[in-house]
Design a protein around this motif. Sequence first.
Motif, short mmCIF file in Angstrom:
data_model
loop_
_atom_site.label_atom_id
_atom_site.label_comp_id
_atom_site.label_asym_id
_atom_site.label_seq_id
_atom_site.Cartn_x
_atom_site.Cartn_y
_atom_site.Cartn_z
N GLY A 1 -0.03 105.64 33.10
CA GLY A 1 -0.43 106.86 33.78
C GLY A 1 -1.93 107.00 33.92
O GLY A 1 -2.72 106.26 33.32
N THR B 1 9.25 97.51 31.34
CA THR B 1 7.83 97.47 31.75
C THR B 1 7.52 96.27 32.65
O THR B 1 6.50 96.29 33.36
CB THR B 1 6.93 97.38 30.50
OG1 THR B 1 7.16 96.13 29.83
CG2 THR B 1 7.21 98.53 29.54
N ARG C 1 5.91 96.12 36.41
CA ARG C 1 5.31 97.41 36.77
C ARG C 1 3.79 97.33 36.56
O ARG C 1 3.30 96.59 35.71
CB ARG C 1 5.90 98.53 35.92
CG ARG C 1 7.40 98.69 36.12
CD ARG C 1 8.01 99.65 35.13
NE ARG C 1 7.53 101.01 35.31
CZ ARG C 1 7.90 102.03 34.54
NH1 ARG C 1 8.75 101.82 33.53
NH2 ARG C 1 7.43 103.24 34.76
N THR C 2 3.07 98.12 37.33
CA THR C 2 1.61 98.14 37.20
C THR C 2 1.21 98.96 35.98
O THR C 2 1.99 99.76 35.45
CB THR C 2 0.96 98.73 38.45
OG1 THR C 2 1.33 100.12 38.56
CG2 THR C 2 1.40 97.99 39.70
N LYS D 1 0.06 93.42 37.06
CA LYS D 1 1.41 93.87 36.72
C LYS D 1 1.77 93.32 35.33
O LYS D 1 1.40 92.19 34.99
CB LYS D 1 2.41 93.37 37.76
CG LYS D 1 2.27 94.07 39.10
CD LYS D 1 3.36 93.62 40.07
CE LYS D 1 3.21 94.37 41.41
NZ LYS D 1 4.27 93.95 42.38
N GLU E 1 -0.81 101.39 35.93
CA GLU E 1 -0.80 102.81 36.28
C GLU E 1 0.59 103.40 36.18
O GLU E 1 0.78 104.54 35.73
CB GLU E 1 -1.35 103.00 37.70
CG GLU E 1 -1.43 104.47 38.12
CD GLU E 1 -2.00 104.65 39.52
OE1 GLU E 1 -2.07 105.80 39.99
OE2 GLU E 1 -2.39 103.63 40.13
N GLN E 2 1.60 102.64 36.59
CA GLN E 2 2.98 103.13 36.52
C GLN E 2 3.46 103.33 35.09
O GLN E 2 4.29 104.19 34.82
CB GLN E 2 3.91 102.15 37.24
CG GLN E 2 3.74 102.13 38.75
CD GLN E 2 4.57 101.04 39.40
OE1 GLN E 2 4.76 99.96 38.83
NE2 GLN E 2 5.06 101.31 40.60
N VAL E 3 2.91 102.54 34.18
CA VAL E 3 3.36 102.61 32.78
C VAL E 3 2.53 103.60 31.97
O VAL E 3 3.05 104.51 31.32
CB VAL E 3 3.33 101.21 32.12
CG1 VAL E 3 3.63 101.33 30.62
CG2 VAL E 3 4.33 100.30 32.79
#
Length: 424
Positions: A357, A347, A350-351, A327, A353-355
Motif C-alpha cells: 500500500g 503475493t 503482485r506489485t 513484482k 504497491e498492491q501488497v
Amino acid sequence: MDAVVAIFGNGLFWLFLCVLLIVVCAFVILLLRDFSNRQKMYRKFSGHLEEFVVVLSHKLEFLYGMPQYMSDPLFEQLNQGKTFQDILTANNWARMSAYFEDVEKHFDLPFLFSFAPSDENGNDGEVKNQWYEMIVSIERVSSFEVNYVCFVKNISKIYEIRMEKERVREDRDWLLKNTGDFLWQFDVENRAFWLRTSIMDETHHVFPIPAGAVDIHGIMPEEDYALFDRIVNERVKVFKEKGFGGDPFETFRVRFYGSDKNLVWYGLRGKVYKDENEKFWFQGVARRMDIAMDTVVYNDENSKEIMISSFWELPDVRIFWIGRDYKIQGCNQAFATDFQIIDTRETIGRTMEQVVGQKFLPYISRILSEVMNLGHAVSWKGSFGKKGRLLMFNVVPLKTTENSVSSVIAYYLVLDSDDFKDET
C-alpha cells in the motif's frame, strides 16, 4: 310418657352414632384407597427418586425413614435394621462420627460419603460404589435427648459425571501440555479474546497469563491482530450467507508474544458459531509451530537448505524478493502477515504497491530502486509508522552470470521500544 320420650331419644342418639360411624368408616376407606393408589404410583417411580430422610437417635441408631417405599440400597439396608457403622467402611464411619460430633457448628455443610452395596447374589463390594450427600438438622426430644434428622441424596450419577469431566479435563490438559497447544474463544460482537486454557512456553511452563479474558493487543503484534480480525470478519460473512462457520481445519498463522516478549508462530484453527442468544463466537485451537527450533540439526548434505529454512521461519524477520518489474516473486509468512495476507502464494506476481500500500511504499521503494540500478547492497534504519518504532531494512541484489541484477532480496526487522521495557 317420659319413658317413651327417653327411649325415643336414646334411639335417635344411637342412630346418629351409627350414621357417624358409617361416615367415618367410609371416609377412612376412601383415604386408605387413595393412600394405596398413591403408594402404587410411588413404587412405579421410586427408582428415579434420589432423595430421602432418615431419623437417627443421638447414638446414631436408625429410628425411621421417609418415604416408606424408597428404592435405594442405602435406605433399604437402614430400613432392615442396620446402622451406618455396619454399612460403611471404617474410614467413612470415622469421618461420619466426627461430622456428627460437631454437627451443630456446620448445619449448612453437606457431608459426602460412599459405600459399596451387595449385589443380588450377596457378594459384598461387587457393585460399584454409591455416593451420597447428607445434610443434618437436630430435633430435640427432651432436654436430655436429641434426634438427628438427615436429608440424604444419592449423587452417584452426579459424581460419575463430575469424575468423568475431571478425567476429560486432565486428559485435555495433558495433551495440550505435550503439544504446546491452547484453546481460545473470540467474542465477535465485543472483540474480546478469551483463553480457554493456559499458554505454555517451549519448556512447558505456563505463562503468567491465566485462562480467561485477555487483552489480545497485549499478546500478539498489531499486524497479526489485523490479520486475525480480517479472518473473523470473513468467517462471519460466510456464516451469514451459507449458515456455517467455514472450514474448521483451515489453518492460518499468527504470532503470539512468548516469554521475554519473543515472538512465536502459532497455527490457528477455528470456526464461527452462534450461541443460544444468537451471539457470534469464533472458537478454536492454537498449535505452536516451532519449525525453526525443530530444524537446527543438520548434516553436510542438507545444511544449506536447513539453514535457509530455519531463517525463513523466524517470526521477527520479514523476507521478500522482487524482479526487475518490481513484482513480488516470493516472501515468507512474517512479511505476508504484516499486510494481512494468509497465504504467501497470494503475493506472487503482485506489485509492491498492491501488497504494502501507499502508506509503507515510500519507506522501501527508494532503496529497492537504488539496489536495482547500482547493483550493490543497501541498508537503512529509521523511525517507522507509529512513535517508538524502528525499521532496520536490508536489500541485497541477486545477479546473473553476466553480473547484471536480475532481482533483489530484502529482509527487515521492526523493533518497538515497548519490547525493551523492563516489566519486573
